[in-house]
Write a protein that holds these residues in place. Structure first.
Motif, mmCIF file in Angstrom:
data_model
loop_
_atom_site.group_PDB
_atom_site.id
_atom_site.type_symbol
_atom_site.label_atom_id
_atom_site.label_comp_id
_atom_site.label_asym_id
_atom_site.label_seq_id
_atom_site.Cartn_x
_atom_site.Cartn_y
_atom_site.Cartn_z
ATOM 1 N N PRO A 104 -22.466 78.215 -37.170
ATOM 2 C CA PRO A 104 -22.362 77.904 -35.738
ATOM 3 C C PRO A 104 -23.389 76.887 -35.255
ATOM 4 O O PRO A 104 -23.186 76.239 -34.239
ATOM 5 N N THR A 105 -24.483 76.711 -35.986
ATOM 6 C CA THR A 105 -25.521 75.754 -35.572
ATOM 7 C C THR A 105 -25.248 74.345 -36.076
ATOM 8 O O THR A 105 -25.965 73.420 -35.714
ATOM 9 N N LEU A 106 -24.213 74.174 -36.898
ATOM 10 C CA LEU A 106 -23.897 72.864 -37.470
ATOM 11 C C LEU A 106 -22.645 72.307 -36.805
ATOM 12 O O LEU A 106 -21.554 72.867 -36.927
ATOM 13 N N SER A 107 -22.797 71.202 -36.099
ATOM 14 C CA SER A 107 -21.658 70.568 -35.428
ATOM 15 C C SER A 107 -20.802 69.823 -36.437
ATOM 16 O O SER A 107 -21.323 69.243 -37.391
ATOM 17 N N PRO A 108 -19.489 69.780 -36.219
ATOM 18 C CA PRO A 108 -18.626 69.028 -37.128
ATOM 19 C C PRO A 108 -18.905 67.535 -37.019
ATOM 20 O O PRO A 108 -19.279 67.036 -35.955
ATOM 21 N N ARG A 109 -18.742 66.815 -38.097
ATOM 22 C CA ARG A 109 -18.954 65.369 -38.135
ATOM 23 C C ARG A 109 -17.710 64.625 -37.674
ATOM 24 O O ARG A 109 -17.784 63.581 -37.038
ATOM 25 N N LEU A 110 -16.535 65.150 -38.005
ATOM 26 C CA LEU A 110 -15.260 64.541 -37.632
ATOM 27 C C LEU A 110 -14.526 65.483 -36.690
ATOM 28 O O LEU A 110 -14.481 66.687 -36.932
ATOM 29 N N ILE A 111 -13.962 64.924 -35.616
ATOM 30 C CA ILE A 111 -13.317 65.762 -34.610
ATOM 31 C C ILE A 111 -11.952 65.191 -34.231
ATOM 32 O O ILE A 111 -11.669 64.016 -34.450
ATOM 33 N N SER A 112 -11.124 66.039 -33.655
ATOM 34 C CA SER A 112 -9.772 65.653 -33.248
ATOM 35 C C SER A 112 -9.799 64.730 -32.022
ATOM 36 O O SER A 112 -10.832 64.567 -31.365
ATOM 37 N N ARG A 113 -8.656 64.164 -31.707
ATOM 38 C CA ARG A 113 -8.513 63.300 -30.533
ATOM 39 C C ARG A 113 -8.878 64.050 -29.256
ATOM 40 O O ARG A 113 -9.609 63.536 -28.405
ATOM 41 N N ASP A 114 -8.358 65.275 -29.107
ATOM 42 C CA ASP A 114 -8.667 66.062 -27.908
ATOM 43 C C ASP A 114 -10.166 66.316 -27.796
ATOM 44 O O ASP A 114 -10.745 66.180 -26.714
ATOM 45 N N ARG A 140 -3.664 62.915 -40.868
ATOM 46 C CA ARG A 140 -4.405 63.389 -39.697
ATOM 47 C C ARG A 140 -5.412 62.342 -39.223
ATOM 48 O O ARG A 140 -6.122 61.742 -40.020
ATOM 49 N N LYS A 141 -5.464 62.123 -37.909
ATOM 50 C CA LYS A 141 -6.443 61.215 -37.312
ATOM 51 C C LYS A 141 -7.649 62.018 -36.840
ATOM 52 O O LYS A 141 -7.493 63.055 -36.184
ATOM 53 N N VAL A 142 -8.841 61.518 -37.165
ATOM 54 C CA VAL A 142 -10.084 62.159 -36.736
ATOM 55 C C VAL A 142 -11.076 61.082 -36.305
ATOM 56 O O VAL A 142 -10.980 59.936 -36.734
ATOM 57 N N TRP A 143 -12.014 61.473 -35.461
ATOM 58 C CA TRP A 143 -13.028 60.549 -34.975
ATOM 59 C C TRP A 143 -14.398 61.008 -35.434
ATOM 60 O O TRP A 143 -14.713 62.200 -35.408
ATOM 61 N N CYS A 144 -15.215 60.047 -35.827
ATOM 62 C CA CYS A 144 -16.579 60.312 -36.278
ATOM 63 C C CYS A 144 -17.492 60.439 -35.055
ATOM 64 O O CYS A 144 -17.557 59.527 -34.219
ATOM 65 N N VAL A 145 -18.188 61.545 -34.974
ATOM 66 C CA VAL A 145 -19.077 61.796 -33.837
ATOM 67 C C VAL A 145 -20.163 60.721 -33.739
ATOM 68 O O VAL A 145 -20.515 60.284 -32.643
ATOM 69 N N MET A 165 -14.016 52.488 -27.435
ATOM 70 C CA MET A 165 -14.213 53.634 -28.328
ATOM 71 C C MET A 165 -13.702 53.253 -29.714
ATOM 72 O O MET A 165 -12.832 52.392 -29.845
ATOM 73 N N PRO A 166 -14.248 53.862 -30.756
ATOM 74 C CA PRO A 166 -13.849 53.507 -32.120
ATOM 75 C C PRO A 166 -12.431 53.969 -32.441
ATOM 76 O O PRO A 166 -11.917 54.894 -31.824
ATOM 77 N N ALA A 226 -12.559 64.542 -29.218
ATOM 78 C CA ALA A 226 -13.251 63.261 -29.017
ATOM 79 C C ALA A 226 -13.209 62.854 -27.546
ATOM 80 O O ALA A 226 -14.215 62.409 -26.992
ATOM 81 N N ALA A 227 -12.059 63.020 -26.913
ATOM 82 C CA ALA A 227 -11.937 62.699 -25.486
ATOM 83 C C ALA A 227 -12.862 63.588 -24.668
ATOM 84 O O ALA A 227 -13.586 63.110 -23.783
ATOM 85 N N ALA A 228 -12.867 64.876 -24.971
ATOM 86 C CA ALA A 228 -13.746 65.801 -24.253
ATOM 87 C C ALA A 228 -15.210 65.465 -24.515
ATOM 88 O O ALA A 228 -16.044 65.549 -23.605
ATOM 89 N N TYR A 229 -15.526 65.057 -25.731
ATOM 90 C CA TYR A 229 -16.906 64.723 -26.111
ATOM 91 C C TYR A 229 -17.469 63.589 -25.253
ATOM 92 O O TYR A 229 -18.640 63.601 -24.903
#
Length: 84
Positions: A9-19, A50-55, A41-42, A21-24
């Motif tokens: 729980p203390t480790l954030s994901p490096r790659l995230i979904s479109r939803d 699957r599409k993912v975005w790098c934090v 935005m990148p 990423a928008a919320a981020y």
């Protein structure tokens, strides 16, 4: 898709979904899509289909957004004049 159970729980994901990423970056998914299209935005990375975005890339793009009050699009008519 939900958070991986194996991820602490203390480790954030490096790659995230479109939803996510928008919320981020605090915008709607439609606005996020617009910002990806115009380069603010990148673009997504791919894991198979699957599409993912790098934090980290989202952080960098957010850092490069204009700051309120800065005149980034102002008239630079005198910018080529050498004052010396």
């Amino acid at each position: 898709m939900g958070r991986q159970i194996a991820l602490p729980p203390t480790l954030s994901p490096r790659l995230i979904s479109r939803d996510a990423a928008a919320a981020y970056v605090c915008v709607s998914t439609n606005k996020f899509d617009e910002m990806v299209r115009d380069g603010r935005m990148p673009r997504a990375r791919r894991i198979d289909a699957r599409k993912v975005w790098c934090v980290r890339e989202l952080d960098s793009a957010a850092d490069n957004l204009p700051i309120d009050g800065d005149d980034a699009t102002g008239d630079d008519t005198w910018g080529d004049i050498d004052a010396a």
